[in-house]
Design a protein around this motif. Structure first.
Motif, PDB file in Angstrom:
ATOM      1  N   ARG A 230      -9.195 -27.867  60.323  1.00 30.87           N
ATOM      2  CA  ARG A 230     -10.401 -28.626  60.859  1.00 30.87           C
ATOM      3  C   ARG A 230     -10.603 -29.914  60.033  1.00 30.87           C
ATOM      4  O   ARG A 230     -11.153 -31.033  60.628  1.00 30.87           O
ATOM      5  CB  ARG A 230     -11.855 -27.885  61.010  1.00 30.87           C
ATOM      6  N   VAL A 231     -10.478 -29.897  58.644  1.00 35.15           N
ATOM      7  CA  VAL A 231     -10.578 -30.971  57.916  1.00 35.15           C
ATOM      8  C   VAL A 231      -9.147 -31.850  58.026  1.00 35.15           C
ATOM      9  O   VAL A 231      -9.324 -33.110  57.770  1.00 35.15           O
ATOM     10  CB  VAL A 231     -10.748 -30.602  56.333  1.00 35.15           C
ATOM     11  N   THR A 232      -8.387 -31.292  58.457  1.00 35.42           N
ATOM     12  CA  THR A 232      -6.918 -31.919  58.264  1.00 35.42           C
ATOM     13  C   THR A 232      -6.597 -32.806  59.595  1.00 35.42           C
ATOM     14  O   THR A 232      -5.933 -32.234  60.689  1.00 35.42           O
ATOM     15  CB  THR A 232      -5.765 -31.053  57.975  1.00 35.42           C
ATOM     16  N   SER A 233      -7.139 -34.205  59.709  1.00 27.94           N
ATOM     17  CA  SER A 233      -6.725 -35.064  60.941  1.00 27.94           C
ATOM     18  C   SER A 233      -5.155 -35.287  60.888  1.00 27.94           C
ATOM     19  O   SER A 233      -4.736 -35.602  59.647  1.00 27.94           O
ATOM     20  CB  SER A 233      -7.549 -36.221  61.052  1.00 27.94           C
ATOM     21  N   PRO A 234      -4.507 -35.139  62.102  1.00 25.60           N
ATOM     22  CA  PRO A 234      -3.374 -35.418  62.017  1.00 25.60           C
ATOM     23  C   PRO A 234      -3.182 -36.837  61.559  1.00 25.60           C
ATOM     24  O   PRO A 234      -3.908 -37.772  62.069  1.00 25.60           O
ATOM     25  CB  PRO A 234      -2.966 -35.313  63.674  1.00 25.60           C
ATOM     26  N   GLY A 235      -1.875 -37.360  60.827  1.00 22.39           N
ATOM     27  CA  GLY A 235      -1.664 -38.602  60.434  1.00 22.39           C
ATOM     28  C   GLY A 235      -2.724 -39.003  59.232  1.00 22.39           C
ATOM     29  O   GLY A 235      -2.837 -40.036  58.965  1.00 22.39           O
ATOM     30  N   GLY A 236      -3.691 -38.133  58.934  1.00 17.44           N
ATOM     31  CA  GLY A 236      -4.769 -38.657  58.143  1.00 17.44           C
ATOM     32  C   GLY A 236      -4.692 -38.518  56.710  1.00 17.44           C
ATOM     33  O   GLY A 236      -3.568 -38.123  56.156  1.00 17.44           O
ATOM     34  N   THR A 237      -5.616 -38.292  55.917  1.00 21.82           N
ATOM     35  CA  THR A 237      -5.689 -38.540  54.459  1.00 21.82           C
ATOM     36  C   THR A 237      -5.342 -36.888  54.031  1.00 21.82           C
ATOM     37  O   THR A 237      -4.493 -36.936  52.995  1.00 21.82           O
ATOM     38  CB  THR A 237      -6.876 -38.969  53.768  1.00 21.82           C
ATOM     39  N   THR A 238      -6.057 -36.024  54.448  1.00 20.21           N
ATOM     40  CA  THR A 238      -6.094 -34.660  54.084  1.00 20.21           C
ATOM     41  C   THR A 238      -4.370 -34.116  54.299  1.00 20.21           C
ATOM     42  O   THR A 238      -4.015 -33.510  53.271  1.00 20.21           O
ATOM     43  CB  THR A 238      -6.951 -33.684  54.694  1.00 20.21           C
ATOM     44  N   GLU A 239      -4.113 -34.634  55.325  1.00 18.42           N
ATOM     45  CA  GLU A 239      -2.642 -34.170  55.669  1.00 18.42           C
ATOM     46  C   GLU A 239      -1.654 -34.529  54.547  1.00 18.42           C
ATOM     47  O   GLU A 239      -0.803 -33.796  54.170  1.00 18.42           O
ATOM     48  CB  GLU A 239      -2.181 -34.493  56.919  1.00 18.42           C
ATOM     49  N   ARG A 240      -1.813 -35.768  54.099  1.00 14.67           N
ATOM     50  CA  ARG A 240      -0.890 -36.243  52.981  1.00 14.67           C
ATOM     51  C   ARG A 240      -1.220 -35.523  51.774  1.00 14.67           C
ATOM     52  O   ARG A 240      -0.154 -35.091  51.020  1.00 14.67           O
ATOM     53  CB  ARG A 240      -1.450 -37.799  52.869  1.00 14.67           C
ATOM     54  N   ALA A 241      -2.476 -35.100  51.416  1.00 15.78           N
ATOM     55  CA  ALA A 241      -2.604 -34.431  50.263  1.00 15.78           C
ATOM     56  C   ALA A 241      -2.195 -33.162  50.340  1.00 15.78           C
ATOM     57  O   ALA A 241      -1.482 -32.583  49.313  1.00 15.78           O
ATOM     58  CB  ALA A 241      -4.345 -34.326  49.874  1.00 15.78           C
ATOM     59  N   ILE A 242      -2.576 -32.406  51.360  1.00 13.84           N
ATOM     60  CA  ILE A 242      -1.844 -30.948  51.430  1.00 13.84           C
ATOM     61  C   ILE A 242      -0.409 -30.724  51.564  1.00 13.84           C
ATOM     62  O   ILE A 242       0.206 -29.847  51.056  1.00 13.84           O
ATOM     63  CB  ILE A 242      -2.490 -30.400  52.921  1.00 13.84           C
ATOM     64  N   ASN A 243       0.324 -31.934  52.003  1.00 19.56           N
ATOM     65  CA  ASN A 243       1.632 -31.955  52.209  1.00 19.56           C
ATOM     66  C   ASN A 243       2.070 -31.999  50.527  1.00 19.56           C
ATOM     67  O   ASN A 243       2.989 -31.303  50.182  1.00 19.56           O
ATOM     68  CB  ASN A 243       2.349 -33.131  52.857  1.00 19.56           C
ATOM     69  N   THR A 244       1.583 -32.693  50.065  1.00 16.93           N
ATOM     70  CA  THR A 244       1.835 -32.890  48.539  1.00 16.93           C
ATOM     71  C   THR A 244       1.707 -31.661  47.643  1.00 16.93           C
ATOM     72  O   THR A 244       2.530 -31.173  46.985  1.00 16.93           O
ATOM     73  CB  THR A 244       0.871 -33.931  47.815  1.00 16.93           C
ATOM     74  N   LEU A 245       0.550 -30.876  47.971  1.00 14.59           N
ATOM     75  CA  LEU A 245       0.284 -29.499  47.318  1.00 14.59           C
ATOM     76  C   LEU A 245       1.315 -28.414  47.757  1.00 14.59           C
ATOM     77  O   LEU A 245       2.005 -27.914  47.120  1.00 14.59           O
ATOM     78  CB  LEU A 245      -0.958 -29.085  47.605  1.00 14.59           C
ATOM     79  N   GLU A 246       1.644 -28.647  48.912  1.00 20.35           N
ATOM     80  CA  GLU A 246       2.690 -27.560  49.561  1.00 20.35           C
ATOM     81  C   GLU A 246       4.008 -27.675  49.029  1.00 20.35           C
ATOM     82  O   GLU A 246       4.862 -26.987  48.564  1.00 20.35           O
ATOM     83  CB  GLU A 246       2.879 -27.420  51.322  1.00 20.35           C
ATOM     84  N   ASP A 247       4.509 -29.160  49.050  1.00 17.76           N
ATOM     85  CA  ASP A 247       5.754 -29.551  48.449  1.00 17.76           C
ATOM     86  C   ASP A 247       5.822 -28.952  46.895  1.00 17.76           C
ATOM     87  O   ASP A 247       6.916 -28.809  46.624  1.00 17.76           O
ATOM     88  CB  ASP A 247       5.623 -31.032  48.415  1.00 17.76           C
ATOM     89  N   GLY A 248       4.804 -28.809  46.180  1.00 22.14           N
ATOM     90  CA  GLY A 248       4.724 -28.470  44.702  1.00 22.14           C
ATOM     91  C   GLY A 248       4.669 -27.243  44.626  1.00 22.14           C
ATOM     92  O   GLY A 248       4.491 -26.591  43.565  1.00 22.14           O
TER      93      GLY A 248
END
Ligand SMILES: NC(=O)C1=CN([C@@H]2O[C@H](COP(=O)(O)OP(=O)(O)OC[C@H]3O[C@@H](n4cnc5c(N)ncnc54)[C@H](OP(=O)(O)O)[C@@H]3O)[C@@H](O)[C@H]2O)C=CC1
Ligand SMILES: O=C(O)[C@@H]1CCC=N1
Length: 275
Positions: A230-248
């Motif tokens: 619910r915090v993660t809007s598609p194409g938004g800021t959280t998505e970018r951050a979460i992807n960075t964390l998951e990639d790491g």
């Protein structure tokens, strides 16, 4: 909590958290005794909480209904051996909070068939938001089980475990857990400050966000995964951050850390129990 008395052997970080939480919950300070070799530690505990303190472990357990062994695992054998006869005489329930130290070893060091509740609390007990796992040996009466549970419930959540081995997992998740969240807070505060926030502002925003996320997750009917989405809007800021964390591979790293802590708890049990 009636007129039962409780003695803490060791008055360090974890004992302080439990004592602070108990007193905040209405437990009488004059029903709490602490024995610790450090005069400075004793003075500070007496001043802050009004509890009775001293340096004589044996004298401190006299007449106690519960004896909390709150020393480091490395000194547990010495302390348990020294208290053996006294514990046997007192009939008190022994509550160990030490990481790794197994109930059969503790009983062997005490040298008698005494009731033991092995627990794993955590430091947020100080603010009555602790989380404690408990395991009772078969000598613990229902009344003693209730006493151990009510002591720990006064400072937070309690979870009884059917098998002692699970305490190593509890140690790795919630015993050490506050440190993982504090590390995340430190890192987020540092990152916030590096992207331009005044440090104090970054800290306040981080702490309130941590509190808000935990409160929301506890009170919501939805699981953390749903709340995160619910915090993660598609194409938004959280998505970018979460992807960075998951990639790491943050998840794998967390699992590795928890396994390492659980292994260390088991290792402490093996090393110190062999004595
Ligand atoms: N800290 C935590 O978050 C948690 C800790 N635990 C467990 O709690 C236990 C205590 O840890 P923690 O509070 O962090 O450790 P601390 O070192 O802060 O506290 C232990 C205290 O015991 C005292 N002590 C040493 N020898 C004796 C003795 N012979 N008789 C009485 N007291 C003695 C120490 O004095 P001195 O310093 O002078 O030696 C110290 O004040 C450990 O077994 C740990 O595994 C469990 C859950 C969480
Ligand atoms: O680090 C430790 O060994 C103790 C046990 C759990 C939290 N602190």
């Amino acid at each position: 909590m009636d007129n039962r008395t409780i003695t803490f052997i060791g008055g360090g970080n974890m004992a302080r958290s439990l004592i602070g939480g108990l007193i905040a919950d209405g437990f009488r300070a004059d029903a709490i005794r602490v024995s610790d070799p450090s005069e400075e530690q004793c003075r500070s505990l007496a001043q802050r909480f009004g509890v009775t303190t001293g340096q004589d472990n044996l004298a401190a357990i006299e007449g106690a209904n519960a004896v909390v062994l709150a020393v480091k695992p490395q000194v547990m054998r010495q302390v348990a051996s020294e208290l053996g006869e006294g514990l046997q005489r007192s009939g008190a329930v022994v509550i160990s909070i030490a990481a790794g130290i197994r109930e059969p070893d503790l009983r062997r060091w005490i040298g008698a068939e005494v009731p033991i509740v092995r627990t794993m609390p955590n430091t947020p007990s100080l603010v009555q938001t602790g989380a404690t796992g408990l395991f009772a040996n078969n000598l613990v009466s229902d009344q003693q089980r209730d006493l151990a549970e009510s002591l720990m419930r006064a400072v937070g959540l309690v979870q009884w475990l059917d098998t002692e081995a699970l305490l190593d997992a509890v140690t790795a998740v919630s015993g050490s857990g506050p440190a993982y969240f504090f590390l995340l807070m430190e890192a987020l505060e540092d990152a916030g400050s590096r992207v331009g926030l005044p440090r104090e502002t970054a800290r306040l925003l981080v702490l309130q966000t941590a509190l808000g996320a935990a409160k929301m997750a506890l009170e919501s009917e939805d699981d953390p995964h749903t709340l995160r989405r619910r915090v993660t809007s598609p194409g938004g800021t959280t998505e970018r951050a979460i992807n960075t964390l998951e990639d790491g591979d943050l998840r794998a790293l967390i699992e590795q850390a928890v396994r390492a802590a659980a292994e260390r708890a088991a290792e402490l049990g093996d090393e110190l129990g062999a004595q």
